[in-house]
Design a protein around this motif. Sequence first.
Motif, PDB file in Angstrom:
ATOM      1  N   LYS A  68       0.851  -1.186   0.000  1.00  0.00           N
ATOM      2  CA  LYS A  68       0.000   0.000   0.000  1.00  0.00           C
ATOM      3  C   LYS A  68       0.887   1.236   0.000  1.00  0.00           C
ATOM      4  O   LYS A  68       2.061   1.179   0.368  1.00  0.00           O
ATOM      5  N   ALA A  69       0.307   2.343  -0.448  1.00  0.00           N
ATOM      6  CA  ALA A  69       1.013   3.622  -0.479  1.00  0.00           C
ATOM      7  C   ALA A  69       0.238   4.612   0.375  1.00  0.00           C
ATOM      8  O   ALA A  69      -0.990   4.538   0.476  1.00  0.00           O
ATOM      9  N   ARG A  70       0.964   5.549   0.998  1.00  0.00           N
ATOM     10  CA  ARG A  70       0.334   6.521   1.898  1.00  0.00           C
ATOM     11  C   ARG A  70       0.948   7.899   1.659  1.00  0.00           C
ATOM     12  O   ARG A  70       2.151   8.031   1.475  1.00  0.00           O
ATOM     13  N   ALA A  71       0.082   8.922   1.707  1.00  0.00           N
ATOM     14  CA  ALA A  71       0.517  10.320   1.636  1.00  0.00           C
ATOM     15  C   ALA A  71       0.279  10.967   2.996  1.00  0.00           C
ATOM     16  O   ALA A  71      -0.836  10.914   3.525  1.00  0.00           O
ATOM     17  N   TYR A  72       1.327  11.539   3.570  1.00  0.00           N
ATOM     18  CA  TYR A  72       1.234  12.307   4.808  1.00  0.00           C
ATOM     19  C   TYR A  72       1.224  13.778   4.419  1.00  0.00           C
ATOM     20  O   TYR A  72       2.143  14.247   3.744  1.00  0.00           O
ATOM     21  N   PHE A  88      -7.577  21.288  -3.327  1.00  0.00           N
ATOM     22  CA  PHE A  88      -6.246  20.804  -2.978  1.00  0.00           C
ATOM     23  C   PHE A  88      -6.305  19.279  -2.933  1.00  0.00           C
ATOM     24  O   PHE A  88      -6.363  18.664  -1.872  1.00  0.00           O
ATOM     25  N   ASN A  89      -6.342  18.670  -4.127  1.00  0.00           N
ATOM     26  CA  ASN A  89      -6.472  17.226  -4.271  1.00  0.00           C
ATOM     27  C   ASN A  89      -5.099  16.564  -4.249  1.00  0.00           C
ATOM     28  O   ASN A  89      -4.286  16.797  -5.149  1.00  0.00           O
ATOM     29  N   VAL A  90      -4.871  15.759  -3.236  1.00  0.00           N
ATOM     30  CA  VAL A  90      -3.620  15.017  -3.119  1.00  0.00           C
ATOM     31  C   VAL A  90      -3.884  13.584  -3.570  1.00  0.00           C
ATOM     32  O   VAL A  90      -4.701  12.882  -2.974  1.00  0.00           O
ATOM     33  N   GLN A  91      -3.197  13.189  -4.640  1.00  0.00           N
ATOM     34  CA  GLN A  91      -3.317  11.819  -5.137  1.00  0.00           C
ATOM     35  C   GLN A  91      -2.051  11.056  -4.765  1.00  0.00           C
ATOM     36  O   GLN A  91      -0.940  11.526  -4.990  1.00  0.00           O
ATOM     37  N   VAL A  92      -2.249   9.881  -4.186  1.00  0.00           N
ATOM     38  CA  VAL A  92      -1.127   8.977  -3.917  1.00  0.00           C
ATOM     39  C   VAL A  92      -1.356   7.724  -4.751  1.00  0.00           C
ATOM     40  O   VAL A  92      -2.483   7.253  -4.888  1.00  0.00           O
ATOM     41  N   ARG A  93      -0.272   7.224  -5.340  1.00  0.00           N
ATOM     42  CA  ARG A  93      -0.354   6.042  -6.191  1.00  0.00           C
ATOM     43  C   ARG A  93       0.616   4.982  -5.701  1.00  0.00           C
ATOM     44  O   ARG A  93       1.769   5.281  -5.396  1.00  0.00           O
ATOM     45  N   TYR A 121      -3.367  11.981   6.811  1.00  0.00           N
ATOM     46  CA  TYR A 121      -2.821  11.086   5.800  1.00  0.00           C
ATOM     47  C   TYR A 121      -3.945  10.290   5.183  1.00  0.00           C
ATOM     48  O   TYR A 121      -5.042  10.202   5.730  1.00  0.00           O
ATOM     49  N   HIS A 122      -3.675   9.758   3.999  1.00  0.00           N
ATOM     50  CA  HIS A 122      -4.603   8.823   3.382  1.00  0.00           C
ATOM     51  C   HIS A 122      -3.800   7.736   2.679  1.00  0.00           C
ATOM     52  O   HIS A 122      -2.648   7.935   2.303  1.00  0.00           O
ATOM     53  N   THR A 123      -4.438   6.570   2.547  1.00  0.00           N
ATOM     54  CA  THR A 123      -3.750   5.360   2.104  1.00  0.00           C
ATOM     55  C   THR A 123      -4.536   4.697   0.981  1.00  0.00           C
ATOM     56  O   THR A 123      -5.771   4.651   1.033  1.00  0.00           O
ATOM     57  N   THR A 124      -3.820   4.168   0.005  1.00  0.00           N
ATOM     58  CA  THR A 124      -4.479   3.392  -1.044  1.00  0.00           C
ATOM     59  C   THR A 124      -5.038   2.109  -0.443  1.00  0.00           C
ATOM     60  O   THR A 124      -4.664   1.710   0.662  1.00  0.00           O
ATOM     61  N   ASP A 125      -5.903   1.464  -1.187  1.00  0.00           N
ATOM     62  CA  ASP A 125      -6.312   0.118  -0.811  1.00  0.00           C
ATOM     63  C   ASP A 125      -5.089  -0.786  -0.883  1.00  0.00           C
ATOM     64  O   ASP A 125      -4.126  -0.499  -1.610  1.00  0.00           O
ATOM     65  N   THR A 126      -5.131  -1.883  -0.158  1.00  0.00           N
ATOM     66  CA  THR A 126      -4.039  -2.857  -0.194  1.00  0.00           C
ATOM     67  C   THR A 126      -4.082  -3.621  -1.506  1.00  0.00           C
ATOM     68  O   THR A 126      -5.152  -4.003  -1.982  1.00  0.00           O
ATOM     69  N   TYR A 127      -2.911  -3.814  -2.092  1.00  0.00           N
ATOM     70  CA  TYR A 127      -2.780  -4.576  -3.338  1.00  0.00           C
ATOM     71  C   TYR A 127      -1.920  -5.799  -3.021  1.00  0.00           C
ATOM     72  O   TYR A 127      -0.839  -5.664  -2.450  1.00  0.00           O
ATOM     73  N   THR A 128      -2.398  -6.970  -3.377  1.00  0.00           N
ATOM     74  CA  THR A 128      -1.679  -8.204  -3.081  1.00  0.00           C
ATOM     75  C   THR A 128      -0.994  -8.712  -4.338  1.00  0.00           C
ATOM     76  O   THR A 128      -1.614  -8.800  -5.406  1.00  0.00           O
ATOM     77  N   SER A 129       0.307  -9.028  -4.205  1.00  0.00           N
ATOM     78  CA  SER A 129       1.090  -9.507  -5.344  1.00  0.00           C
ATOM     79  C   SER A 129       2.286 -10.305  -4.842  1.00  0.00           C
ATOM     80  O   SER A 129       2.830 -10.010  -3.785  1.00  0.00           O
ATOM     81  N   THR A 130       2.689 -11.285  -5.640  1.00  0.00           N
ATOM     82  CA  THR A 130       3.896 -12.044  -5.321  1.00  0.00           C
ATOM     83  C   THR A 130       5.124 -11.433  -5.997  1.00  0.00           C
ATOM     84  O   THR A 130       6.241 -11.896  -5.776  1.00  0.00           O
ATOM     85  N   ALA A 131       4.929 -10.395  -6.821  1.00  0.00           N
ATOM     86  CA  ALA A 131       6.063  -9.719  -7.477  1.00  0.00           C
ATOM     87  C   ALA A 131       6.907  -9.035  -6.412  1.00  0.00           C
ATOM     88  O   ALA A 131       6.393  -8.278  -5.584  1.00  0.00           O
ATOM     89  N   ASP A 132       8.192  -9.301  -6.429  1.00  0.00           N
ATOM     90  CA  ASP A 132       9.086  -8.768  -5.408  1.00  0.00           C
ATOM     91  C   ASP A 132       9.918  -7.627  -5.975  1.00  0.00           C
ATOM     92  O   ASP A 132      10.416  -7.709  -7.094  1.00  0.00           O
ATOM     93  N   GLY A 133      10.071  -6.549  -5.225  1.00  0.00           N
ATOM     94  CA  GLY A 133      10.898  -5.415  -5.617  1.00  0.00           C
ATOM     95  C   GLY A 133      10.193  -4.502  -6.604  1.00  0.00           C
ATOM     96  O   GLY A 133       9.239  -4.885  -7.283  1.00  0.00           O
ATOM     97  N   GLY A 134      10.640  -3.249  -6.659  1.00  0.00           N
ATOM     98  CA  GLY A 134      10.114  -2.291  -7.619  1.00  0.00           C
ATOM     99  C   GLY A 134       8.817  -1.610  -7.206  1.00  0.00           C
ATOM    100  O   GLY A 134       8.170  -0.955  -8.018  1.00  0.00           O
ATOM    101  N   TRP A 135       8.416  -1.720  -5.936  1.00  0.00           N
ATOM    102  CA  TRP A 135       7.185  -1.100  -5.445  1.00  0.00           C
ATOM    103  C   TRP A 135       7.499   0.280  -4.873  1.00  0.00           C
ATOM    104  O   TRP A 135       8.393   0.427  -4.038  1.00  0.00           O
ATOM    105  N   THR A 136       6.766   1.305  -5.327  1.00  0.00           N
ATOM    106  CA  THR A 136       7.002   2.675  -4.878  1.00  0.00           C
ATOM    107  C   THR A 136       5.674   3.399  -4.640  1.00  0.00           C
ATOM    108  O   THR A 136       4.624   2.959  -5.109  1.00  0.00           O
TER     109      THR A 136
END
Length: 163
Positions: A68-72, A88-93, A121-136
């Motif tokens: 998951k990603a979070r914006a503070y 003042f729309n804050v988008q987190v991806r 703060y606000h947080t994206t929904d949780t995303y489930t994946s077995t892909a390792d690395g490269g998450w930002t």
Amino acid sequence: MKPRLMRTITGAAATALALGGLIAMPGTASAATDAACSASQNKEFDTVGQNYDVSIKLCVYKDGNDYKARAYVSWGDGGLQTGGMEKFNVQVRLEHDDADKATKTVDYSGAMNYSSSGDNYHTTDTYTSTADGGWTADGTVTYNIDLDGDGDKTWALGGSPSV
């Protein structure tokens, strides 16, 4: 219990508490959570009233195969004024190898115009994946300063390191 022994036990418990759970206590399980955050990104917005000072930090979290990603978001010098923020729309991806996997946008203009300072703060929904690395975590702010006649503008935020 003797006073000296009680001080020793109390001191050990305080040290364990101060370390924030870095010491595993018997009978407890600890889940490995990885996190990576951008530096705080700061901007001053020239409004009709007092200039708003805004700081945003983006973080990505990994817990097993859940991401998951979070914006503070924090601000100062806002509140109770005409000519503040119309938008003042804050988008987190949450991104994996620069591909969007989850997004969430929240409009903070009401809170910023009402309160002289604050943080949230606000947080994206949780995303489930077995892909390792490269998450930002990455993000943008779409804002519109009230009464300036310039319409919407975009502030591109710098992303987090990867997990």
